[in-house]
Design an enzyme around this catalytic site. Structure first.
Site, short mmCIF file in Angstrom:
data_model
loop_
_atom_site.label_atom_id
_atom_site.label_comp_id
_atom_site.label_asym_id
_atom_site.label_seq_id
_atom_site.Cartn_x
_atom_site.Cartn_y
_atom_site.Cartn_z
N GLY A 1 130.22 -71.23 53.50
CA GLY A 1 130.27 -71.23 52.03
C GLY A 1 129.70 -69.95 51.42
O GLY A 1 128.86 -69.29 52.01
N ARG B 1 127.12 -71.06 43.16
CA ARG B 1 126.18 -71.63 42.19
C ARG B 1 124.73 -71.20 42.39
O ARG B 1 123.87 -71.45 41.57
CB ARG B 1 126.28 -73.17 42.19
N THR C 1 136.51 -78.28 55.21
CA THR C 1 135.57 -78.58 56.30
C THR C 1 136.30 -78.88 57.62
O THR C 1 135.79 -78.53 58.69
CB THR C 1 134.65 -79.75 55.93
N ARG D 1 98.36 -59.24 56.30
CA ARG D 1 99.79 -58.88 56.37
C ARG D 1 100.25 -58.83 57.83
O ARG D 1 99.44 -58.91 58.73
CB ARG D 1 100.00 -57.55 55.64
N LYS E 1 96.44 -55.02 57.63
CA LYS E 1 97.85 -54.90 58.03
C LYS E 1 97.94 -54.18 59.37
O LYS E 1 97.32 -53.14 59.54
CB LYS E 1 98.63 -54.11 56.98
C1 UD1 Z 1 131.58 -82.48 51.50
C2 UD1 Z 1 132.27 -83.72 52.04
C3 UD1 Z 1 131.85 -84.92 51.21
C4 UD1 Z 1 130.35 -85.08 51.23
C5 UD1 Z 1 129.68 -83.79 50.78
C6 UD1 Z 1 128.19 -83.87 51.01
C7 UD1 Z 1 134.41 -82.95 52.92
C8 UD1 Z 1 135.85 -82.84 52.68
N1 UD1 Z 1 133.70 -83.51 51.95
O1 UD1 Z 1 132.07 -82.25 50.20
O2 UD1 Z 1 132.44 -86.09 51.72
O3 UD1 Z 1 129.95 -86.15 50.40
O4 UD1 Z 1 130.16 -82.66 51.52
O5 UD1 Z 1 127.56 -82.75 50.47
O6 UD1 Z 1 133.94 -82.57 53.98
N2 UD1 Z 1 132.46 -75.29 54.48
C9 UD1 Z 1 132.95 -74.34 55.33
N3 UD1 Z 1 134.26 -73.98 55.25
C10 UD1 Z 1 135.10 -74.53 54.37
C11 UD1 Z 1 134.60 -75.50 53.50
C12 UD1 Z 1 133.29 -75.87 53.57
O7 UD1 Z 1 132.20 -73.80 56.16
O8 UD1 Z 1 136.27 -74.16 54.37
C13 UD1 Z 1 131.06 -75.66 54.57
C14 UD1 Z 1 130.27 -75.27 53.35
O9 UD1 Z 1 129.67 -74.01 53.52
C15 UD1 Z 1 129.24 -76.37 53.26
C16 UD1 Z 1 129.94 -77.58 53.85
O10 UD1 Z 1 130.98 -77.06 54.65
O11 UD1 Z 1 128.10 -76.08 54.05
C17 UD1 Z 1 130.48 -78.54 52.79
O12 UD1 Z 1 131.49 -77.94 52.03
P1 UD1 Z 1 131.72 -78.26 50.50
O13 UD1 Z 1 132.91 -77.55 50.04
O14 UD1 Z 1 130.47 -78.04 49.76
O15 UD1 Z 1 132.05 -79.81 50.56
P2 UD1 Z 1 131.89 -80.88 49.41
O16 UD1 Z 1 133.00 -80.76 48.46
O17 UD1 Z 1 130.51 -80.82 48.86
#
Ligand code: UD1
Ligand code: CA
Length: 475
Positions: free
Chosen positions: A12, A16, A82, A317, A335
């Site tokens: 990610g 935000r 994901t 330090r 240090k």
């Molecule tokens: C995800 C879950 C949701 C859960 C929530 C909890 C899915 C589809 N949904 O939603 O059910 O309740 O987390 O917080 O999994 N990431 C990647 N590559 C991607 C997309 C995401 O590495 O292509 C990583 C992000 O960096 C993050 C995590 O996966 O660490 C979750 O991704 P995010 O897009 O925040 O999922 P949510 O929509 O929050």
């Protein structure tokens, strides 16, 4: 030991967080979030760790290597969800042996105990285990659709009906799979949904249709609260600080006001250590038995020996190494320097890039002049040496064992063992210099009424005026 692979999703951007740094590098308890995930995975018994990072995130890869040089890193070039992210680590689970745990790097406070419970459920027969919790506000999370103890599907918030949105139990994102199950469902996940992403969470409904068994494992919000904003980062810091304080107290450390002491994930304490209020421990600190850290001290990358005393108001330090029963007192900064056993620097000193021998005394106001504007140099003070107050030791320089430096010296040449060095102007005393014993105040300094009106400059001018006559009379 059974094969246990942990896949950590860390691709990610974390928009935000409003930061130029990738989200998973923001620290909690002095350790980047991704480091926490790697640490939890390893301490839960993972023998292999795969981290999926975003393109161009070499810094994330470096943080992973620092925490665990054996972890492998996969890059997800496009952020397609994901499910797609997990697929990038396919080489790690394709063989289909043992279990796989999926962790999110932005959910850093998951405990190794929870990971161990997932593994226990997989070993007891479950094909997929999903860690769920009941948040105060479930908006945005995937809802867990259950029938009795069976988990039928996970419905993402955007795809959920009104009725489904009323479900309070949600997906934390942490999931466990039998390797063979993950390898067979991962390719069946599509992106026909509200977000157009490959949802890993669809694995549950796919498994259910294949008559495989998915179950939920419930935990607390504190443990699995995801971090998306700086405010959530601060909440996580608070949760972690209390875990660290409680663990320190359980191990016998006396924290007089624990709520005012800030620890790092790697802070190490011996037995019978006392920490007074308002102390900050940055990363890399080790405190040995019976040491006392007095109020308002700041330590980072420092080693404090047995029975040593630090502060109040001390700053240690990186590279500060304090010997047994040594003392570093108020307004002393150390240090990259070793302070020998029983040595003392009780007040107002800078000890940088050097060493102080056993039992030596560093007087108030001593400065190790370690920097010549270009390079750093070392100062060595021998065993039992005495450095008088307000001395400047201009590095590189060596003060021999048992040598004595007179107060107010500027030492630029080595002082042999046992010698006395004086590097200061001689005092000049002029008898009968003031006729009546007490000098009269300078009359000229009295501002005339006209001058008083010239408002802004008067303060400066009046000091000038008092200074001038002083010089004259001295001559
Ligand atoms: C995800 C879950 C949701 C859960 C929530 C909890 C899915 C589809 N949904 O939603 O059910 O309740 O987390 O917080 O999994 N990431 C990647 N590559 C991607 C997309 C995401 O590495 O292509 C990583 C992000 O960096 C993050 C995590 O996966 O660490 C979750 O991704 P995010 O897009 O925040 O999922 P949510 O929509 O929050
Ligand atoms: Ca999220």
């Amino acid at each position: 030991m059974a094969e246990l692979l942990s896949i950590i999703l860390a691709a990610g951007e974390g928009t935000r967080m409003r930061s130029a740094m990738p989200k998973v590098l923001h620290p909690v308890g002095g350790l980047p979030m991704v480091g926490h995930a790697v640490r939890a995975a390893r301490s839960a018994g993972s023998n292999r760790i795969a981290v999926v990072i975003g393109p161009g995130h070499e810094a994330v890869s470096a943080a992973v290597a620092l925490q665990d040089p054996q972890a492998s890193v996969f890059t997800q070039n496009e952020r397609l969800g994901t499910g797609h992210a997990v697929k990038q680590a396919r080489a790690a689970f394709d063989a289909g042996h043992g279990n796989v745990i999926v962790l999110y790097a932005d959910t850093p406070l998951v405990t190794s105990a929870t990971i161990a419970s997932i593994v226990a459920k997989l070993d007891a027969g479950a094909d997929i285990v999903v860690v769920g919790f009941e948040p105060s506000d479930p908006t945005g999370y995937g809802r867990l659709l259950t029938e009795g103890s069976r988990l039928m599907a996970i419905r993402e918030h955007k795809d959920a009906s009104e009725d489904e949105r009323r479900i309070g139990l949600v997906n934390s994102g942490i999931m466990g799979f039998k390797s063979a199950v993950l390898a067979s469902v991962i390719d069946r996940i599509d992106n026909k949904n509200a977000k157009g992403e490959f949802y890993l969470t669809d694995a549950v409904a796919i498994a259910d249709a294949m008559a495989l068994e998915a179950v939920a494992l419930e935990t607390t919000e504190d443990e699995v609260h995801g971090i998306n904003t700086k405010s959530q980062l601060a909440d996580a810091e608070d949760v972690l600080q209390w875990r660290l304080r409680d663990a320190a107290m359980d191990a016998g450390v006396t924290l007089i006001a624990p709520e005012t002491v800030f620890l790092s994930t790697d802070t190490k304490f011996g037995r019978d250590v006392t920490v007074e209020p308002n102390v900050v421990f940055g990363p890399g600190v080790v405190i040995e038995d019976e040491a006392v850290i007095h109020a308002f001290s700041h330590l980072e990358g420092a080693h404090v020996g047995k029975g040593a005393s630090v502060g109040p108001f001390a700053r240690l330090r990186p590279g500060a190494k304090l010997g047994a029963k040594s003392r570093v007192g108020n307004f002393v900064e150390v240090k990259a320097a070793e302070i020998g056993d029983g040595a003392k620097a009780n007040h107002l000193a800078y000890i940088g890039d050097g060493s102080v021998g056993e039992g030596a005394n560093i007087g108030a106001g001593t400065i190790f002049c370690n920097y010549d504007g270009k390079e750093k140099h070392r100062t060595t003070v021998g065993k039992g040496a005495f450095v008088g107050s307000n001395s400047a030791l201009v590095a590189p320089v060596k003060i021999g064992d048992g040598a004595y430096v007179g107060s107010g010296s500027v030492i630029t040449e080595n002082v042999p063992s046992g010698a006395l060095a004086l590097g200061r102007g001689r005092q000049v005393t002029k008898a009968g210099w003031t006729p009546g014993g007490v000098k009269k105040p300078a009359v000229k300094a009295e501002a005339k009424p006209a001058e008083k009106k010239a408002a802004p400059k008067t303060a400066k001018e009046s000091t000038k005026q008092t200074a001038k006559p002083k010089k004259k009379t001295k001559r």
